[in-house]
Design an enzyme around this catalytic site. Structure first.
Site, PDB file in Angstrom:
ATOM      1  N   SER A   1       0.828  -1.144   0.011  1.00 58.30           N
ATOM      2  CA  SER A   1      -0.007   0.060   0.061  1.00 58.30           C
ATOM      3  C   SER A   1       0.871   1.289   0.115  1.00 58.30           C
ATOM      4  CB  SER A   1      -0.918   0.088   1.038  1.00 58.30           C
ATOM      5  OG  SER A   1      -1.793  -1.038   1.247  1.00 58.30           O
TER       6      SER A   1
ATOM      7  N   ASP B   1       7.855 -15.355  15.697  1.00 58.03           N
ATOM      8  CA  ASP B   1       9.246 -15.988  15.791  1.00 58.03           C
ATOM      9  C   ASP B   1       8.920 -17.307  15.663  1.00 58.03           C
ATOM     10  OD1 ASP B   1      10.946 -13.729  15.689  1.00 58.03           O
ATOM     11  OD2 ASP B   1      10.661 -13.696  18.088  1.00 58.03           O
TER      12      ASP B   1
END
Length: 757
Positions: free
Chosen positions: A240, A315
Site C-alpha cells: 500500500s 518468531d
C-alpha cells in the site's frame, strides 16, 4: 506434504461434482440494482428503530441511524448483502474448515490452519472487551445473521461449496479478524524454509544475510500455488501507499490525504466503500468484508490511511531439544466433503504450536510459532476509536489497543496537521539482526517486554509538509519492528511527486496514485547496457537496445522500454542465477537490488554472454508484444472462476495495465519472458480534501457487489482504468441528493414505512 494449487482445484472439482451436473448449469442471471436491492431483508430487523440505507448507482451505501448499535446492525446487513459468499469462505478458512468445502485434499491445509489457531486469543479478548465495543460488535454480527437467516436466495458459493446456514457469533467475528491479522512473515517463511533445508549451510547463511539487508514479501505472495498460502495472502495487508499533505502545501488551505492499498488482485474486491451517520459516527471510507471498522477513511475532523508495516510479530523456534513430556497433544476432528471425517493430532510446546507438523511451514526440525496474535488485543475498539477521533491526540490514543497485524497509519487533521505513526504490539527485540530464520529458545526472552503504539516512532508536522508511507523501512526506533521491507523506490517517488514548489490539489493526488515511473529500475538497465555484446547486431537487437537507451523508467501501457527491460532482465537472470536462489530473491521485493549485486560481482564477459543468450527470445517477444501493456495484463479472477468451465461466469476479461513492481501505481509480477498477468497491487483508491466535507473520492478495481451477474459486480473497472472516482459526501443533504435509492430496515415492532421511503 505440499499441495499444489492444481490438485486443490481438482479437489474443488470433485466436491462440485458431488452436487450433480445441474448444480450450476447456466450463467448467473443478470440482476440490475433494483433487483439486487429488492433482495435485502428489510422487515423484522434486529434494530431498535428504523434505519435508512441510501444507495448510489454503484451500490455504495450510506447508512443513517438514530442509534450507534443500530448503525452497526445495518453495517452487518450491508456486508452480508454485498459479500456473504466471500465472508463465509473467510470464516471457514479462519477455523481450518477447508476440507468441508473441497474434500479430502483440504485436510492437510486444515492441519496447518488449525495449528495457526487464529481463535486462540478470542476468549481472553471477549473477557476484556469493553461493554460499548461488545454491543457495537454484537450489533454487526446481528446484521450479518439477519441476512444469513432470512431464508432468501444465497450466493453461488453456498451451493458450489456446500455451505450450510450457520449463525455467526461474536467469537466468529474476532476469529476472522485474527485471520485478517495473519503475520506477513509467514509467507516469507513458507517460501524460504524449503530453501533453508535444501541449500548447503554456508550458502543458506550467505543468502539469509543478503535477504536481511532490506526486503519484504513480494508480489510472489500473491502467486501462491498452495491453497493455504492463497488463503493467507488474500487477507494480508501486505502493501500500500498512503500520504497526507499539510494545509500549507495545498491549494485549498486544508490538509489532504490519498491512499491506495495493495492486495492480491481478484474478485470480489477485498474492500467495500461505505458511508455512515449516527450519534457517534459520521464518516466515509473503505472496509474489509466482515470487519466492522474502516481502515481508510475520513470523518468531520480527521482523515486516516494505512499501509502494512511489515512488522514481525512472530518468531519460529527450534524445539527439537524439548523433552517428550514438554510437548502437549490435542486431537481435533476435520470433516471432509464427500469423505469420512479425519482425526488430526496437533502438537504444542511452551513456545507455541508446532507448526512444522503442517504443510504450510513444513520442516525436518520441529518448529514452534510464537505470534503476537495469540495474545489479546482490541483492533475493533481501536479502529472505532479512530473513526470517532477529533484531533491528533485522541487519534494516537485510540490506536494503543491495536495489536496485529502492524500498520503504518497516516493522519490528517482539519487543523492542517499531518502525522505518521506505527500501530502494533511487538516484542522489544535487540537491534542485532537474527543469524537465521529459525531461532533458538533462548531468544524468546525478547518477548518479555511488549511495546504498543506509544512506544514507537512518530513523525508529526514534518518540515517538508507531508508524510508518506510505502512499506519502506521505518525510521530508527528503540527496537526493530521487522526485517523485511519494501525497497525505498516507491517512497522516494512519492516524496518527489509531493515535494514540488507548487501547492497541491485533488487532481494532483489523482495523478500521483496513477504514477507509473519506476526510476529505480534504471541502475539495473545501465548494468545490462554496460555489458552489451560487441558482436554485430541485427535490426531486432538494435531496436531492443535503442528502447533501453531511451527508456526513462516509464511503465505506462505504451512503454516499449519497460517491455524490453523486463524481457531481457528475466532472460539474463534465468541464465545466471541458480533457480533456488532466484526463487528466494523473488520472495522479497529486493529482487532488482539483489540481481544488481550479482551482476556487479560477475566478470563482465560472463554477464555479456548471458545477455547474448537471452537476446533472441527477448527480441522475439518484443516483436510479438511491442508495448508493456500488451504483455503485462490484469485478469480479475473469482475463486470459483478457477473451476473448469466456470471462468466465464465469475471472472473479468483481461485488460492491459501499466505499472510494475516498484511503481506508485503498483501491479506486481514475477520475472517473465513473455505475456503474464499481474496478480498483486493497487486495488482501491481514496482521496479526501478536508476543506470540504463532501470532497471524498473512492474507486475499487472491480465493483461493490460480490454477487456474480450483478450490475455492480464489475462496473468500476472502467472507472479505474480512466482514473475516475466515485464521490461519497459527508453532508447529509448531499447524500440525499446523490444517493437516490432508498431502503429502510424496520424492527419487528415498527409499522411499515410510508410511501416515498
Amino acid at each position: 506434504m505440499k499441495l499444489g494449487w492444481s490438485n486443490v482445484l481438482g479437489g474443488i472439482g470433485v466436491a462440485v461434482a458431488l452436487l450433480g451436473k445441474a448444480a450450476f448449469a447456466r450463467k448467473p442471471v443478470a440482476l440490475d440494482l433494483q433487483q439486487r436491492l429488492a433482495m435485502l431483508p428489510l422487515k423484522n430487523a434486529p434494530t431498535t428503530a428504523a434505519v435508512t440505507i441510501r444507495w448510489n448507482d454503484r451500490q455504495v451505501p450510506f447508512i443513517e441511524a438514530a442509534h450507534d448499535v443500530d448503525l452497526m446492525v445495518a453495517l452487518g446487513v450491508v456486508h452480508a448483502h454485498l459479500r456473504l459468499g466471500q465472508i463465509e469462505v473467510m470464516r471457514r478458512i479462519a477455523y481450518g474448515r477447508v476440507a468441508e468445502m473441497i474434500g479430502p485434499l483440504g485436510v492437510e491445509v486444515d492441519r496447518s490452519l488449525r495449528l495457526f489457531d487464529f481463535g486462540r486469543a478470542v476468549p481472553a479478548m471477549l473477557d476484556s472487551m469493553g461493554q460499548e465495543d461488545r454491543q457495537l460488535a454484537e450489533g454487526f454480527v446481528a446484521g450479518i445473521n439477519h441476512v444469513l437467516l432470512d431464508g432468501g436466495e444465497k450466493p453461488a458459493e453456498f451451493k458450489l461449496l456446500g455451505f450450510n446456514v450457520e449463525p455467526w457469533t461474536l467469537s466468529d467475528l474476532l476469529t476472522v479478524g485474527r485471520l485478517a491479522a495473519a503475520d506477513i512473515s509467514w509467507l516469507v517463511w513458507m517460501r524460504l524454509l524449503p530453501q533453508r533445508e535444501r541449500l548447503a549451510p554456508a550458502v543458506w547463511s550467505a543468502l539469509w544475510s543478503r535477504l536481511l539487508t532490506g526486503g519484504m514479501p513480494s508480489s510472489l505472495a500473491a502467486q501462491e500455488r498452495n491453497l493455504g498460502e492463497r488463503a493467507l495472502a488474500a487477507m494480508l495487508r501486505s502493501g500500500s501507499n498512503s500520504a497526507a499533505v499539510a494545509a500549507r502545501r495545498t491549494r485549498s488551505g486544508a490538509a489532504m490525504i490519498a491512499s491506495d492499498p495493495h492486495l492480491p488482485l481478484g474478485l470480489p474486491n477485498p474492500w467495500l466503500i461505505v458511508g455512515m451517520h449516527s450519534p457517534g459516527f459520521h464518516c466515509v471510507g473503505v472496509m474489509m468484508p466482515a470487519l466492522p471498522f474502516m481502515l481508510l477513511g475520513r470523518n468531520r475532523w480527521i482523515a486516516w490511511g494505512a499501509t502494512s508495516l511489515h512488522a514481525q510479530a512472530s518468531d519460529l523456534y527450534d524445539v527439537s531439544a524439548q523433552s517428550v513430556e514438554a510437548i502437549r497433544t490435542r486431537t481435533v476432528t476435520v470433516r471432509a466433503r464427500g469423505a469420512r471425517s479425519r482425526r488430526l493430532r496437533l502438537r504444542e510446546s511452551e513456545f507455541g504450536p508446532i507448526v512444522s507438523d503442517g504443510p504450510l511451514l513444513s520442516s525436518k526440525q520441529p518448529l514452534a510459532l510464537r505470534w503476537m496474535g495469540h495474545q489479546p488485543s482490541h483492533e475493533i475498539g481501536a479502529m472505532l476509536g479512530v473513526a470517532r477521533a477529533r484531533d491528533w491526540g485522541s487519534f494516537q490514543q485510540a490506536l494503543r489497543g491495536y495489536g496485529v497485524s502492524g500498520i503504518n497509519v497516516v493522519f490528517a487533521g482539519n487543523d492542517g496537521r499531518v502525522a505518521h505513526v506505527l500501530a502494533a504490539h511487538l516484542p522489544k527485540r535487540t537491534h542485532e539482526a537474527p543469524d537465521d530464520l529459525v531461532l533458538q529458545p533462548s531468544a524468546a526472552k525478547h518477548w518479555h517486554q511488549v511495546a504498543d503504539t506509544m512506544g514507537m516512532p512518530v513523525r508529526l508536522d514534518p518540515p517538508e509538509g507531508f508524510v508518506a508511507s510505502a512499506n519502506e523501512r521505518p525510521r530508527c526506533g528503540d527496537f526493530p519492528v521487522g526485517y523485511f521491507f519494501a525497497p525505498p523506490a516507491r517512497g522516494e517517488r512519492l516524496a518527489a511527486l509531493l515535494s514540488g514548489p507548487q501547492p497541491l490539489d485533488m487532481d494532483d493526488l489523482r495523478l500521483v496514485q496513477r504514477d507509473v515511473i519506476g526510476p529505480g529500475s534504471l541502475r539495473l538497465r545501465d548494468a545490462l547496457l554496460a555489458a552489451w555484446p560487441r558482436s554485430p547486431r541485427h535490426a531486432g537487437q538494435q531496436r531492443l537496445q535503442d528502447a533501453l537507451n531511451y527508456w526513462n523508467g516509464d511503465y505506462s501501457e505504451d512503454s516499449i522500454g519497460a517491455l524490453a527491460f523486463e524481457l531481457l532482465l528475466a532472460g539474463v537472470a534465468g541464465r545466471l542465477n541458480d533457480k533456488r536462489l532466484l526463487r528466494a530473491y523473488q520472495t522479497v521485493w529486493m529482487t532488482q537490488s539483489l540481481l544488481l549485486e550479482d551482476f556487479a560481482a560477475l566478470p563482465e564477459e560472463t554477464l555479456r554472454k548471458a545477455i547474448e543468450q537471452a537476446l533472441p527470445l527477448a527480441v522475439k517477444q518484443l516483436k510479438k508484444h511491442v508495448r508493456w501493456g500488451d504483455a503485462h495484463r490484469i485478469r480479475l479472477k473469482h475463486p470459483l472462476g478457477y473451476l473448469p468451465g466456470f471462468a466465464r461466469f465469475f471472472n473479468a476479461p483481461a485488460f492491459a495495465s501499466g505499472g510494475g513492481n516498484n511503481t506508485v501505481h503498483k501491479t506486481g509480477h514475477l520475472l517473465h519472458t513473455g505475456r503474464h498477468e499481474a496478480s498483486f497491487g493497487s486495488c482501491a483508491r481514496h482521496i479526501s480534501d478536508l476543506s470540504d466535507l463532501d470532497a471524498n473520492d473512492f474507486v475499487l478495481l472491480g465493483g461493490q457487489d460480490g454477487w456474480a451477474g450483478s450490475a455492480n459486480y464489475l462496473d468500476q473497472i472502467k472507472l479505474w482504468q480512466r482514473g475516475e472516482y466515485i464521490r461519497v459526501p459527508l453532508r447529509l443533504k448531499s447524500v440525499q441528493s446523490a444517493f437516490a435509492h432508498v431502503t429502510v430496515l424496520t424492527p419487528a415492532s415498527s409499522p411499515e414505512p410510508s410511501p416515498g421511503h
